[in-house]
Scaffold this active site. Structure first.
Site, PDB file in Angstrom:
ATOM      1  N   CYS A 194     -26.309 -12.506 -21.045  1.00  0.00           N
ATOM      2  CA  CYS A 194     -25.826 -13.757 -20.459  1.00  0.00           C
ATOM      3  C   CYS A 194     -26.550 -14.096 -19.352  1.00  0.00           C
ATOM      4  CB  CYS A 194     -24.234 -13.938 -20.305  1.00  0.00           C
ATOM      5  SG  CYS A 194     -23.825 -12.926 -18.968  1.00  0.00           S
ATOM      6  N   CYS A 240     -18.863 -12.444 -20.073  1.00  0.00           N
ATOM      7  CA  CYS A 240     -20.007 -12.557 -20.635  1.00  0.00           C
ATOM      8  C   CYS A 240     -20.039 -13.407 -21.904  1.00  0.00           C
ATOM      9  CB  CYS A 240     -20.467 -11.216 -21.296  1.00  0.00           C
ATOM     10  SG  CYS A 240     -22.159 -10.777 -21.678  1.00  0.00           S
ATOM     11  N   GLY A 276       0.754  -1.233  -0.058  1.00  0.00           N
ATOM     12  CA  GLY A 276      -0.058   0.038  -0.049  1.00  0.00           C
ATOM     13  C   GLY A 276       0.815   1.195  -0.041  1.00  0.00           C
ATOM     14  N   CYS A 297     -27.564  -9.484 -16.399  1.00  0.00           N
ATOM     15  CA  CYS A 297     -26.938  -9.050 -17.841  1.00  0.00           C
ATOM     16  C   CYS A 297     -28.050  -9.181 -18.636  1.00  0.00           C
ATOM     17  CB  CYS A 297     -25.619  -9.776 -17.966  1.00  0.00           C
ATOM     18  SG  CYS A 297     -25.246  -9.780 -19.666  1.00  0.00           S
ATOM     19  N   CYS A 301     -22.781  -7.170 -18.988  1.00  0.00           N
ATOM     20  CA  CYS A 301     -21.737  -7.405 -18.283  1.00  0.00           C
ATOM     21  C   CYS A 301     -20.534  -6.340 -18.783  1.00  0.00           C
ATOM     22  CB  CYS A 301     -21.003  -8.638 -18.495  1.00  0.00           C
ATOM     23  SG  CYS A 301     -21.846 -10.015 -17.712  1.00  0.00           S
TER      24      CYS A 301
END
Lengths: 258, 293
Positions: B244, B272, B32, B241, B266
């Site tokens: 899909c 997808c 970080g 979605c 998606c």
């Protein structure tokens, strides 16, 4: 009240190269006491205040502070992390220009809440309730809590800055010309408010001002500075009513009578 | 590729790669923490992923398989250009399948398909400093990181709640890494924040213009900041979605006409397509619509 001081300053000097900022300053500050530092521009009072609040390191001398646990600590030997922690919990600093002490782009509520969040408060509801309470104490309408300080008048900004500093219950507050740049009626109201808060909370304060009326109203003790030296120190009423040093006499007699 | 020796492998010279690798190693050692590095001019403008490209160039080898996504899609300009760039200068294999890639360079998304050990996710970061818009001084923000003074980050979240009644930050949502540094996860939607937590993949972040590299090693704690009474939440979608039928994925809104028609699909195109190949269908799939016409 304890019989030990809160802050003990010994032979503090600050030089800017060969020029004197302030020289050989010694005094004790007691809990709950308000000390005014007065003098004309360039007399070194702000240099002294900045040294005491560790925003500036002095050339020589020491300043010790009695922490909440009763331990004496040398301010200039503390680590930066400890100093910064002290500054946002046990101390406050009220700037002459509120924009220097406030975050102008976040709301009044967040300005007051910042110190709480900095010491680990993570409950939004509590932070907001405390902010509302403090805005009330400094006479800012609760409805303005989500407004940015940019939308506030000068006097309101100064009061907000005071609330922001006092929210963590500090024991010592530094003030640099807290009423500078405000018109007289607003000044009077702010002084009244400050005096009330200082008494209620038992705050110790060091107030730098060039305005003797501010010193008279707020402080119990005062130091008069000239050219980096303290020329006279004592109880405020004594110094103002019976000035001994020639410079103080000049200062007192320079007040305009209306 | 022509035989003329024009570029070193993966465009950057070996000394530069070495310098970047040192920054990456330091970043991995201090999860970080933003490591400064001597960012180079790349043959693309700042803001197009120069940081990510330099990180990828420094870690890629001839055996690697590269995937590049932009907002989850493999077929947008930025993704196509960077993929072509590495095909040209490193001659590496490329793929659009998340599972087959060893290095995935991304802008704005973490793939829906769970990453595995051995994979590396490279983020393109525009502004690495999470405190930037609250504290403009770089000297001050560095000090705040060093002393772990992160109260200011909560001021931002406080402002969100005060103004919108909830934490309205939806992307670049600040996280705390391994209990120490607060980090900007780049402009990924906060939907992806939980995927960073204890991820088996190595996550590297490169900011080219700001000249910073930071990292989240595998299996590192990544916690999104929040308030006790306003806990962190990810976005939810009230429909699956349209192509899909996937639920619990991040969806993009696609405008269909100028009469207010729209659909949600998606954002991860590979996810997808894989689902459609397996026979999953949404309510706007072509082979569902066509028989009706």
């Amino acid at each position: 009240m304890t019989d030990e001081p809160l802050l003990r300053v010994t032979a503090l000097s600050k030089y800017y190269g060969s020029r004197i900022g302030c020289e050989d300053i010694s005094f004790d500050l007691w809990p709950g006491e308000v000390l005014a530092i007065v003098g004309e521009s360039g007399s070194g009072k702000t240099t002294l205040l900045n040294c005491l609040s560790t925003r500036l390191l002095p050339t020589s001398g020491t300043a010790s502070y009695r922490m909440r646990d009763g331990q004496w600590r040398d301010l200039y030997r503390m680590s930066e992390a400890e100093r910064r922690f002290l500054m946002r919990t046990d101390w406050g600093f009220v700037h002459q220009n509120p924009a220097d002490g406030l975050r102008m782009t976040v709301s009044a509520g967040a300005n007051v809440g910042e110190r709480l969040m900095a010491v680990g408060d993570r409950h939004y509801g509590n932070i907001r309730a405390t902010a509302v309470d403090w805005l009330g104490r400094v006479e800012i309408d609760e409805a303005r809590i989500d407004d940015e300080p940019r939308a506030f008048s000068g006097g309101m900004r100064q009061r907000l800055q005071i609330a922001r500093n006092l929210v963590t219950g500090p024991r010592l507050v530094f003030m640099d010309e807290p009423t500078g740049g405000l018109d007289v009626s607003v000044q009077a109201r702010l002084l009244d408010l400050l005096r009330g808060l200082v008494t209620d909370l038992g705050l110790a304060a060091i107030v730098v001002t060039h305005d003797l009326a501010v010193a008279r109203l707020l402080s119990q003790r005062m130091m008069v500075m000239k050219d980096g030296h303290v020329v006279e120190a004592g109880l405020t009423d004594r110094v103002l009513d019976d000035p001994r040093a020639p410079y103080t006499q000049l200062l007192v007699s320079s007040i305009l009578q209306v | 590729m022509s035989d003329i020796a024009t570029y070193n492998f993966a465009y950057l010279d070996e000394q530069t790669k070495r310098m970047i690798r040192r920054a990456i190693l330091k970043g991995i050692a201090i999860p970080g923490y933003q490591v400064p590095f001597a960012s180079r001019e790349m043959p693309m403008p700042y803001g197009w992923g120069t940081g990510g490209v330099q990180v990828t160039a420094a870690i890629i080898g001839p055996e690697d398989v590269l995937k590049v996504i932009d907002q989850g899609a493999d077929d947008t300009t930025n993704a196509v250009s960077i993929r072509a760039f590495f095909q040209k200068v490193a001659d590496v294999a490329v793929t659009t399948e998340t599972a087959k890639a060893t290095i995935i360079q991304t802008r704005h998304r973490i793939p829906e398909y769970p990453l595995t050990e051995g994979q590396t996710l490279v983020y393109q970061v525009p502004i690495p400093e999470p405190l930037r818009f609250l504290e403009p001084r770089e000297t001050e923000t560095r000090k705040m990181h060093a002393l772990e003074e992160y109260g200011l980050m909560h001021v931002k979240l406080y402002e969100d709640i005060a103004r919108h009644g909830r934490i309205a930050t939806t992307y670049a949502y600040p996280v705390k890494v391994e209990g120490r540094y607060v980090m900007d996860p780049s402009p990924t939607p906060k939907f992806d924040n939980p995927k960073m937590h204890m991820s088996p993949a190595l996550q590297l972040f490169g900011a080219g213009r700001e000249k910073r590299i930071y990292a989240v090693p595998p299996f590192t704690r990544v916690v999104s900041l929040d308030f006790e009474d306003h806990p962190f939440e990810i976005q939810t979608f009230d429909q699956p979605c349209a192509l899909c039928g996937a639920a619990q994925v991040y969806l993009d809104e696609v405008i269909l006409d100028d009469k207010g028609g729209h659909m949600f699909v998606c954002s991860d195109t590979d996810h997808c397509e894989t689902r459609q190949a397996c026979g999953h269908r949404g309510h706007l799939s072509p082979d569902i619509l066509e028989p009706a016409q």
